[in-house]
Design a protein around this motif. Structure first.
Motif, PDB file in Angstrom:
ATOM      1  N   GLY A   1       0.769  -1.247   0.166  1.00  0.00           N
ATOM      2  CA  GLY A   1      -0.068   0.049  -0.023  1.00  0.00           C
ATOM      3  C   GLY A   1       0.771   1.432   0.051  1.00  0.00           C
ATOM      4  O   GLY A   1       0.248   2.398  -0.346  1.00  0.00           O
ATOM      5  N   ARG A   2       2.043   1.187   0.409  1.00  0.00           N
ATOM      6  CA  ARG A   2       3.031   2.222   0.547  1.00  0.00           C
ATOM      7  C   ARG A   2       3.103   3.040  -1.017  1.00  0.00           C
ATOM      8  O   ARG A   2       3.271   4.065  -1.109  1.00  0.00           O
ATOM      9  N   PHE A   3       2.876   2.179  -2.196  1.00  0.00           N
ATOM     10  CA  PHE A   3       3.081   2.499  -3.344  1.00  0.00           C
ATOM     11  C   PHE A   3       1.764   2.992  -4.264  1.00  0.00           C
ATOM     12  O   PHE A   3       1.828   2.656  -5.435  1.00  0.00           O
TER      13      PHE A   3
ATOM     14  N   SER B   1      -5.799   8.197  -4.425  1.00  0.00           N
ATOM     15  CA  SER B   1      -4.961   6.899  -4.456  1.00  0.00           C
ATOM     16  C   SER B   1      -5.998   5.742  -4.552  1.00  0.00           C
ATOM     17  O   SER B   1      -5.664   4.795  -4.462  1.00  0.00           O
ATOM     18  N   ILE B   2      -7.249   5.934  -4.144  1.00  0.00           N
ATOM     19  CA  ILE B   2      -8.296   5.033  -4.186  1.00  0.00           C
ATOM     20  C   ILE B   2      -9.510   5.566  -5.156  1.00  0.00           C
ATOM     21  O   ILE B   2      -9.952   6.726  -5.309  1.00  0.00           O
ATOM     22  N   CYS B   3      -9.940   4.670  -6.015  1.00  0.00           N
ATOM     23  CA  CYS B   3     -11.188   5.089  -6.859  1.00  0.00           C
ATOM     24  C   CYS B   3     -12.219   4.122  -6.717  1.00  0.00           C
ATOM     25  O   CYS B   3     -12.036   2.871  -6.266  1.00  0.00           O
TER      26      CYS B   3
ATOM     27  N   PHE C   1     -13.973  -1.316  -6.488  1.00  0.00           N
ATOM     28  CA  PHE C   1     -13.242  -0.586  -5.357  1.00  0.00           C
ATOM     29  C   PHE C   1     -11.786  -0.826  -6.012  1.00  0.00           C
ATOM     30  O   PHE C   1     -11.296  -2.155  -5.881  1.00  0.00           O
ATOM     31  N   ARG C   2     -10.922   0.227  -6.288  1.00  0.00           N
ATOM     32  CA  ARG C   2      -9.543  -0.107  -6.863  1.00  0.00           C
ATOM     33  C   ARG C   2      -8.604   0.729  -6.431  1.00  0.00           C
ATOM     34  O   ARG C   2      -8.706   2.069  -5.793  1.00  0.00           O
ATOM     35  N   THR C   3      -7.356   0.219  -6.356  1.00  0.00           N
ATOM     36  CA  THR C   3      -6.054   0.902  -6.033  1.00  0.00           C
ATOM     37  C   THR C   3      -5.033   0.299  -7.123  1.00  0.00           C
ATOM     38  O   THR C   3      -5.317  -1.018  -7.471  1.00  0.00           O
ATOM     39  N   ILE C   4      -3.907   0.892  -7.290  1.00  0.00           N
ATOM     40  CA  ILE C   4      -3.082   0.475  -8.076  1.00  0.00           C
ATOM     41  C   ILE C   4      -1.713   0.845  -7.655  1.00  0.00           C
ATOM     42  O   ILE C   4      -1.387   1.929  -7.089  1.00  0.00           O
ATOM     43  N   THR C   5      -0.769  -0.027  -7.315  1.00  0.00           N
ATOM     44  CA  THR C   5       0.422  -0.093  -6.559  1.00  0.00           C
ATOM     45  C   THR C   5       1.585  -0.236  -7.503  1.00  0.00           C
ATOM     46  O   THR C   5       1.786  -1.332  -8.121  1.00  0.00           O
TER      47      THR C   5
ATOM     48  N   TYR D   1       0.588  -3.239  -9.935  1.00  0.00           N
ATOM     49  CA  TYR D   1      -0.535  -4.320  -9.763  1.00  0.00           C
ATOM     50  C   TYR D   1      -1.848  -3.335  -9.465  1.00  0.00           C
ATOM     51  O   TYR D   1      -1.878  -2.494  -8.592  1.00  0.00           O
ATOM     52  N   MET D   2      -2.708  -3.880 -10.309  1.00  0.00           N
ATOM     53  CA  MET D   2      -4.031  -3.112 -10.256  1.00  0.00           C
ATOM     54  C   MET D   2      -4.984  -4.252  -9.497  1.00  0.00           C
ATOM     55  O   MET D   2      -5.510  -5.266  -9.892  1.00  0.00           O
ATOM     56  N   TRP D   3      -5.386  -3.624  -8.235  1.00  0.00           N
ATOM     57  CA  TRP D   3      -6.029  -4.398  -7.249  1.00  0.00           C
ATOM     58  C   TRP D   3      -7.761  -4.255  -7.328  1.00  0.00           C
ATOM     59  O   TRP D   3      -8.042  -2.890  -7.249  1.00  0.00           O
ATOM     60  N   ASP D   4      -8.431  -4.895  -7.581  1.00  0.00           N
ATOM     61  CA  ASP D   4     -10.020  -4.685  -7.732  1.00  0.00           C
ATOM     62  C   ASP D   4     -10.695  -5.558  -6.774  1.00  0.00           C
ATOM     63  O   ASP D   4     -10.486  -6.787  -6.807  1.00  0.00           O
TER      64      ASP D   4
END
Length: 527
Positions: free
Chosen positions: A384-386, A420-422, A454-458, A465-468
């Protein structure tokens, strides 16, 4: 001739008048037509099916104010004697991490179900005690006005954690690059210039491999060098070194091995002698095409299809709580492990207490030393830092809801990461279900497959990495990760192709495998 001279101005005025009349008529027709056409509404037309609940703040990440209160409290503890400077030396005490300390599940459930009191809000703080040679984790609380810190290291890990188990901090990286300059670059100027084009304007970029050794307590890192170009990860040069940085004192660091064009050397001096006397095949510098550039190679013909909500969004975000049709959940973002959701409910019934990312691991194969050993465990760096700012229209739709996050990891102060979250509702491109009946009855039934994403990309080094987490109308949840960015490569050597494929001149795309771990705590018909 005089008649023609008088007629021309009249004709011009007539044309201007006709043009004005035509323009007015078109404006009127457009106005009439647009009043009949459906319009997109910014406001929600239909009411939400649920209500936001502030009790989900029990899962909320720390606010900037809470981070600051924890930091200031710890700085006042003279027995800790900690520093918050980013260039703190390994031999000093450093406050590395602050993040939410989740209360026990039983306490949270009692509070959410109105059977118990609100759990005390606390934080976890990680301190590198370089002066004493160990790492400690402390629980600090209560967050509104911290008055205590409790050592929970043994409780959580059952062992004392030695200082060499720490990740490399920015302060240590400063020393590492200084070491490279004095012990490698200044001593191998001729080799670096002739083989890699290094001069006052051009340098090499370092890319460290992991783990840092093969035994507990090791702190020996293979570092591969790459050209300083866009997408450096696919521009290896064929030069690697093994740095022993076990000591907290940089003066005791040493280079244990060097690897140049497929051969190993025990010291910088040995490599220099072999290069000068011609006993090693020299790499001859050659300009490399900029094939890793992110600049578009052609202009798009037109804007692509866009997504909009014709009657307003069917979801709502308040603090860390999301409502979507029959769904509700709380969310957060851990600096170490990444995105997480809690208290996931469908039609008011809790179906999962927690759904969270835990680890992203990648294991490589190669004939080059750095890649031979490489097994990246991204949580050790911080997933999550990135999680950086998301780009509208590329990373997420323009009309998505964007959320800022704050993090405190290897920094002097909490850092804000904008957007940083969408969160957005998305048509999945195929019906959720459908059937066309042409036997006995002629009819059709179908349902559009829209879902909440619900998405973040690190972006962790070379990989993005695109997390959904995807919430469907059917009551199912999909967890999805997509890898993009750049491959990790190594210099092409004889025998390399048994461990990958050639992707450019002297560049091997290494064979590797990704392992992704999630935590799923289901509460179906009870805990």
């Amino acid at each position: 001739m005089m008649v023609e001279g008088k007629m021309n101005p009249l004709a011009k005025w007539a044309l201007v008048l006709l043009g004005l009349l035509s323009l007015i008529l078109n404006i009127v027709l457009i106005g009439i037509h647009s009043s009949r056409a459906p319009k997109c509404s910014r406001e929600r037309i239909h009411p939400l099916r649920g209500r936001h609940d502030d009790r989900t703040l029990v899962f909320a990440d720390l606010t900037r104010e809470e981070y600051m209160k924890v930091q200031q409290y710890l700085l006042k503890q003279k027995d800790l004697a900690i520093s918050t400077s980013q260039i703190t030396k390994p031999s000093e005490n450093f406050l590395f991490l602050i993040e939410l300390s989740l209360p026990k599940k039983a306490e949270v459930l009692a509070y959410l179900d109105e059977k118990g009191t609100k759990p005390v809000r606390e934080a976890t703080a990680v301190v590198f005690h370089g002066a004493k040679g160990y790492i400690k984790e402390y629980v600090v609380g209560p967050l509104d006005n911290p008055t205590y810190h409790r050592d929970v290291t043994k409780e959580r890990y059952q062992v004392d954690v030695p200082i060499n188990a720490r990740p490399v901090t920015i302060g240590e990286y400063v020393l590492v690059f200084r070491f490279f300059e004095t012990e490698i670059f200044s001593k191998l100027e001729k080799l670096l210039r002739e083989s890699f084009g290094v001069d006052k304007k051009k340098t090499l970029n370092a890319f460290e491999q992991m783990p840092r050794g093969v035994r507990s307590g090791d702190r020996k890192t293979w570092v591969s060098f790459f050209r300083d170009m866009s997408g450096m990860y696919i521009h290896p040069v064929g030069f690697e070194i093994l740095l022993n940085h076990e000591s907290l004192n940089m003066s005791q660091w040493r280079i244990e091995k060097l690897f140049y064009n497929g051969k190993y050397f025990d010291s910088v001096e040995e490599l220099q002698r072999a290069y000068d006397n011609g006993s090693v095949k020299k790499i001859v510098y050659k300009e490399s095409p900029d094939y890793g550039s992110l600049k578009p190679r052609s202009k798009p013909l037109q804007i692509g299809p866009q997504q909009f909500y014709s009657e307003g969004a069917r979801y709502s975000v308040s603090n860390n709580h999301v409502l979507y049709l029959d769904w509700s959940f709380a969310f957060g973002l851990s600096s170490l492990t990444g995105m997480k959701v809690f208290d996931v409910r469908f039609k008011g019934e809790r179906i999962a207490y927690e759904l969270s990312v835990q680890e992203a691991m990648s294991v490589y194969g190669s004939v080059t030393p750095g890649m031979i050993i490489t097994k990246f465990l991204d949580s050790s760096i911080g997933i999550g830092r990135f999680a950086h700012e998301l780009v509208r229209g590329v990373d997420c739709p323009y009309q998505a809801t964007y959320v800022d996050t704050y993090r405190y990891i290897d920094a002097p102060l909490p850092v804000r990461f904008r957007n940083s979250i969408c969160i957005f509702e998305h048509n999945m491109g195929q019906p959720l279900r459908r059937h066309f009946a042409d036997f006995f009855h002629n009819n059709f039934g179908g349902m559009a497959n829209s879902a909440l994403v619900f998405r973040t990309i690190t972006a962790i080094g070379n990989y993005d990495y695109m997390w959904d987490f995807i919430f469907y109308q059917s009551g199912s949840v999909e967890v999805k990760v997509h890898a993009t960015g750049y491959i990790s490569s190594s210099y092409l050597l004889p025998g390399s192709k048994t461990h990958g494929h050639q992707v450019a001149e002297n560049v091997l795309g290494n064979i590797h495998t990704h392992f992704i771990n999630f935590k799923v705590d289901l509460d179906i018909l009870g805990e």
